[in-house]
Write a protein that holds these residues in place. Structure first.
Motif, PDB file in Angstrom:
ATOM      1  N   GLY A 229      88.893 -42.372 -56.623  1.00 42.24           N
ATOM      2  CA  GLY A 229      87.986 -42.130 -55.503  1.00 42.24           C
ATOM      3  C   GLY A 229      86.766 -41.330 -55.912  1.00 42.24           C
ATOM      4  O   GLY A 229      86.489 -41.129 -57.098  1.00 42.24           O
ATOM      5  N   LYS A 235      87.576 -33.917 -51.617  1.00 40.39           N
ATOM      6  CA  LYS A 235      88.653 -34.832 -52.028  1.00 40.39           C
ATOM      7  C   LYS A 235      89.799 -34.103 -52.737  1.00 40.39           C
ATOM      8  O   LYS A 235      90.853 -34.696 -52.997  1.00 40.39           O
ATOM      9  CB  LYS A 235      88.107 -35.929 -52.949  1.00 40.39           C
ATOM     10  CG  LYS A 235      87.258 -36.975 -52.231  1.00 40.39           C
ATOM     11  CD  LYS A 235      88.094 -37.842 -51.302  1.00 40.39           C
ATOM     12  CE  LYS A 235      87.295 -38.992 -50.725  1.00 40.39           C
ATOM     13  NZ  LYS A 235      88.098 -39.863 -49.842  1.00 40.39           N
ATOM     14  N   SER A 307      93.187 -35.144 -50.385  1.00 36.26           N
ATOM     15  CA  SER A 307      92.027 -34.802 -49.557  1.00 36.26           C
ATOM     16  C   SER A 307      92.221 -33.478 -48.819  1.00 36.26           C
ATOM     17  O   SER A 307      93.255 -33.235 -48.205  1.00 36.26           O
ATOM     18  CB  SER A 307      91.762 -35.909 -48.540  1.00 36.26           C
ATOM     19  OG  SER A 307      91.510 -37.139 -49.192  1.00 36.26           O
ATOM     20  N   ASP A 311      90.674 -36.912 -43.906  1.00 35.22           N
ATOM     21  CA  ASP A 311      90.359 -38.256 -44.378  1.00 35.22           C
ATOM     22  C   ASP A 311      90.819 -39.278 -43.329  1.00 35.22           C
ATOM     23  O   ASP A 311      92.008 -39.327 -42.996  1.00 35.22           O
ATOM     24  CB  ASP A 311      91.063 -38.513 -45.708  1.00 35.22           C
ATOM     25  CG  ASP A 311      90.211 -39.308 -46.675  1.00 35.22           C
ATOM     26  OD1 ASP A 311      89.385 -40.090 -46.197  1.00 35.22           O
ATOM     27  OD2 ASP A 311      90.383 -39.151 -47.901  1.00 35.22           O
TER      28      ASP A 311
END
Length: 409
Positions: A229, A235, A307, A311
């Motif tokens: 990602g 994140k 995360s 998210d």
């Protein structure tokens, strides 16, 4: 037949982001059914403005381009977010393009730079149906994440309330709104957006993965963990690295030789440098840069989604399930429902520091009991065909409602 016009900040993005994946699979399915689509986006700096017959890219009408994130002055950020409510330059360009495209439906997604002027009814005619898809919190939060650096905001701060006043007002022109999860849909509606819209959940639809899916018998020992990602603070990648280092300390020497954490993705150079510095001296942790999902997933046994922000419902979770890879995820946002603890993966809590994630890693390593049948069950009904069925039905109902009700008050 008039086209469905997709409106998104970027099109054919080099960032391989979730919103753009969703748009592409929806457009592909609509084309397969004979439904024409066109798009309007903003030209990424360094690329050409394009007014092609199908895809239109306009010059950025705002003071800077927000992707990838960079530092800007307080004045620059204030000007950017003020224009992101209603950008008059974007409105003029949008009006000119609409005269060329003549859409029956305007399907908006991420609206940064374009602004919510895309919802203004002044020049579009009362018969145009407005549909919006919620991928993140940019309509509620200037950072798009509702994350303050330490925890989820929960409610809007004063600054974000001020910068979203016009967005809320214009959102009343939207006829149908989809959320990537129940969580993100409820958060927007409870904060006063989309008061007139039909609100539904449309989880990120993906095409069948074909040969990419692992055989059920392949789900065995979990030794290779991975993150795929964007490399940004919210994140939780650096926190993942520290937790994995701690986890390695619980393994015997012969076990440690089998352990691996594979990090893939792109981000701001300064963050990448922090990441590379944090993994120095640990052969078990590797940063491999940008890797396509089809090449990445065969190299891991389980995906980690750490995360820190809420998210909404990252596409990567569905991509993992398609390949029968369990998901270890933070218990936040849409991940609360997309990951079934003990069945399709494991949850952990950031509020416990590293301890909760370390426990999840140890459990996945020593006693996995994940069900590929449950992963398949989660994927049922989330095909792009089902999503387009719902989209076309909702558009048809909205058209009939507009026809019967006449002009909106």
């Amino acid at each position: 037949m008039q086209p469905i016009l997709f409106v998104n900040t970027i099109n054919n993005t080099p960032f391989d982001a979730g919103a753009e994946k969703v748009i592409q699979v929806l457009r592909d399915e609509l084309h397969a059914r004979g439904v024409p689509t066109k798009s309007i986006s903003v030209a990424i700096p360094g690329t050409e403005v394009n007014h092609g017959p199908v895809d239109h890219r306009m010059k950025n009408p705002n003071v800077y381009f927000p992707y990838p994130p960079r530092e800007h002055s307080v004045f620059g950020k204030s000007a950017f977010h003020a224009l992101d409510n209603f950008n008059p330059v974007s409105a003029v360009r949008f009006r000119r393009l609409l005269k060329e495209v003549k859409p029956s439906v305007i399907f908006t997604h991420n609206l940064r730079c374009i602004s919510c002027s895309a919802w203004a009814p002044l020049w579009q005619g009362e018969s145009v149906v407005h549909v919006h898809y919620l991928h993140d919190y940019q309509l509620l939060c200037t950072a798009s994440s509702m994350f303050n650096g330490r925890s989820d905001c929960g409610t809007q701060c004063l600054k974000c309330r001020v910068f979203s006043l016009i967005k809320k007002r214009l959102s009343s022109n939207v006829d149908v709104v989809y959320g990537a999860s129940e969580f993100i849909l409820e958060r927007h509606c409870s904060n006063g957006l989309f008061r007139r819209a039909v609100a539904k959940v449309m989880e990120p639809p993906l095409v069948a993965s074909g040969g990419a899916r692992a055989a059920k018998s392949d789900l065995g020992d979990i030794r290779r963990f991975g993150f795929l990602g964007r490399l940004v603070d919210d994140k939780g990648v650096l926190e993942l690295v520290e937790a994995f280092k701690e986890f390695l300390g619980f393994l015997r020497i012969e076990q440690r030789r089998l352990a691996k954490l594979l990090i893939a993705g792109s981000g701001d150079q300064s963050y990448v440098e922090l990441l590379e510095k944090s993994i120095t001296g640990y052969d078990e942790i590797e940063y491999v840069g940008v890797v396509k999902p089809e090449a990445y997933f065969p190299r891991i046994d389980a995906l980690i989604v750490p995360s820190k922000w809420s998210d909404p419902n990252p596409v990567v979770v569905i991509e993992a399930y398609q390949r029968h890879k369990p998901v270890i995820a933070a218990k936040v946002g849409g991940l609360i429902t997309s990951v079934s603890h003990g069945r399709t993966g494991l949850h952990f809590e950031h509020r416990e520091g590293n301890a909760s994630l370390v426990r999840a890693l140890k459990e996945a390593w020593s006693s996995p009991s994940f069900s590929t049948d449950d992963m398949d069950l989660y994927l049922q009904g989330r095909s792009v065909s089902s999503a387009v069925d719902m989209l076309l039905e909702d558009i048809s109902r909205a058209e009939k409602t507009k026809s019967s009700n006449g002009p909106a008050p």
